[in-house]
Design an enzyme around this catalytic site. Sequence first.
Site, PDB file in Angstrom:
ATOM      1  N   LYS A   1       0.840  -1.204   0.000  1.00 43.86           N
ATOM      2  CA  LYS A   1       0.000   0.000   0.000  1.00 43.86           C
ATOM      3  C   LYS A   1       0.872   1.250   0.000  1.00 43.86           C
ATOM      4  O   LYS A   1       0.608   2.214  -0.725  1.00 43.86           O
ATOM      5  CB  LYS A   1      -0.950  -0.019   1.206  1.00 43.86           C
ATOM      6  CG  LYS A   1      -2.063  -1.052   1.032  1.00 43.86           C
ATOM      7  CD  LYS A   1      -2.773  -1.437   2.332  1.00 43.86           C
ATOM      8  CE  LYS A   1      -3.731  -2.588   2.090  1.00 43.86           C
ATOM      9  NZ  LYS A   1      -4.300  -3.155   3.322  1.00 43.86           N
TER      10      LYS A   1
ATOM     11  N   GLN B   1      -4.316  -1.940   9.835  1.00 39.73           N
ATOM     12  CA  GLN B   1      -4.255  -3.238   9.158  1.00 39.73           C
ATOM     13  C   GLN B   1      -4.880  -4.324  10.033  1.00 39.73           C
ATOM     14  O   GLN B   1      -4.526  -4.489  11.188  1.00 39.73           O
ATOM     15  CB  GLN B   1      -2.784  -3.578   8.831  1.00 39.73           C
ATOM     16  CG  GLN B   1      -2.610  -4.850   8.027  1.00 39.73           C
ATOM     17  CD  GLN B   1      -3.242  -4.794   6.642  1.00 39.73           C
ATOM     18  OE1 GLN B   1      -3.090  -3.820   5.905  1.00 39.73           O
ATOM     19  NE2 GLN B   1      -3.982  -5.838   6.274  1.00 39.73           N
TER      20      GLN B   1
ATOM     21  N   ASP C   1     -11.117   2.956   4.505  1.00 36.51           N
ATOM     22  CA  ASP C   1     -11.391   1.533   4.256  1.00 36.51           C
ATOM     23  C   ASP C   1     -12.756   1.112   4.819  1.00 36.51           C
ATOM     24  O   ASP C   1     -13.040  -0.084   4.945  1.00 36.51           O
ATOM     25  CB  ASP C   1     -10.268   0.667   4.844  1.00 36.51           C
ATOM     26  CG  ASP C   1     -10.244  -0.728   4.227  1.00 36.51           C
ATOM     27  OD1 ASP C   1     -10.850  -0.924   3.148  1.00 36.51           O
ATOM     28  OD2 ASP C   1      -9.626  -1.634   4.821  1.00 36.51           O
TER      29      ASP C   1
END
Length: 280
Positions: A53, A97, A120
Amino acid sequence: MEKLILDGNRVADSIKGNLIDRITELSKKGIVPCLATILVGDNPSSKTYVRMKGNACKRLGMQSIRIDLPADITTDELISQINKLNHDPDVHGILLQHPVPHHIDERAAFDAISIEKDVDGVTTLGYALNAFGAATFPSCTPAAIMAILEYYNLQVEGKHAVVIGRSPILGKPVSAMLLNKNATVTTCHSRTINLEDIVRLGDVVVAAVGKPNFVRGDWIKPGAIVLDAGYNEGNVGDVDFNECLENAYAITPVPAGVGPVTIATLLKHTVDAAEKSLLR
Ligand code: NAP
């Protein structure tokens, strides 16, 4: 039957191509879109994802900040790091994450991310907005799956979509997004009885299980569209690609399927967030 291999790199390139001018425009206003990624512990797959990323940001001239935290950090300490990023005007997107170590309250940590920076779609509010079809930033992998369908002009309206997996970042939101596109959706999980028979009814099958080569060729209805969100060790998907190719009309490979589109979607959401920050 002619087969359509759904090329995630092509879809990702088209998403990223549309960002270049927007990033240039932002830089004229002194803004470099910035994604902060937080990695707790040293799970090797998570490290790879976070690195990918960060590299993707750099390649597009965006900024990325990586915050590595020890595995024994407490939920409160993690939330305090997230709050610092929430208040940093140079940070536009925050990605924690998943998964975090078991002792951490992941939901509380996700919910600490401010909605404006939740690129996200992991917060409870972001999830709910997505369910109503009103999210600014739906979860990236579900959004990537929908972007692949759209790019290839594959209609789901009226079709039976079978989603295998019900995680809050993948199976559930993609089920909602398919439903919002007027598919008839069945969401399966580890307690589903006769899973294979249900998958055999799917005109569209989304695999989000986390088990390598889980979906077998004879589960696939002839002519179905198969989307493999899985990403297991050794670059292996949740779908047995070679077997499923036999009956599928269209199918995503792994690698070069959903994965690159997920990253491109994350970059897009970060640029969207940077543009929105100008309006505040
Ligand atoms: P997860 O949180 O572990 O969820 C897995 C889901 O699969 C759960 O809902 C589980 O059911 C269900 N499941 C497990 N075993 C099953 C079985 N035998 N039969 C039916 N359902 C079963 O995983 P996730 O985060 O959603 O990720 C799923 C996959 O997508 C993984 O391979 C992951 O690496 C991949 N992924 C890819 C991307 C990308 O960018 N391509 C991004 C995120 C994740 P229960 O709810 O009943 O436990």
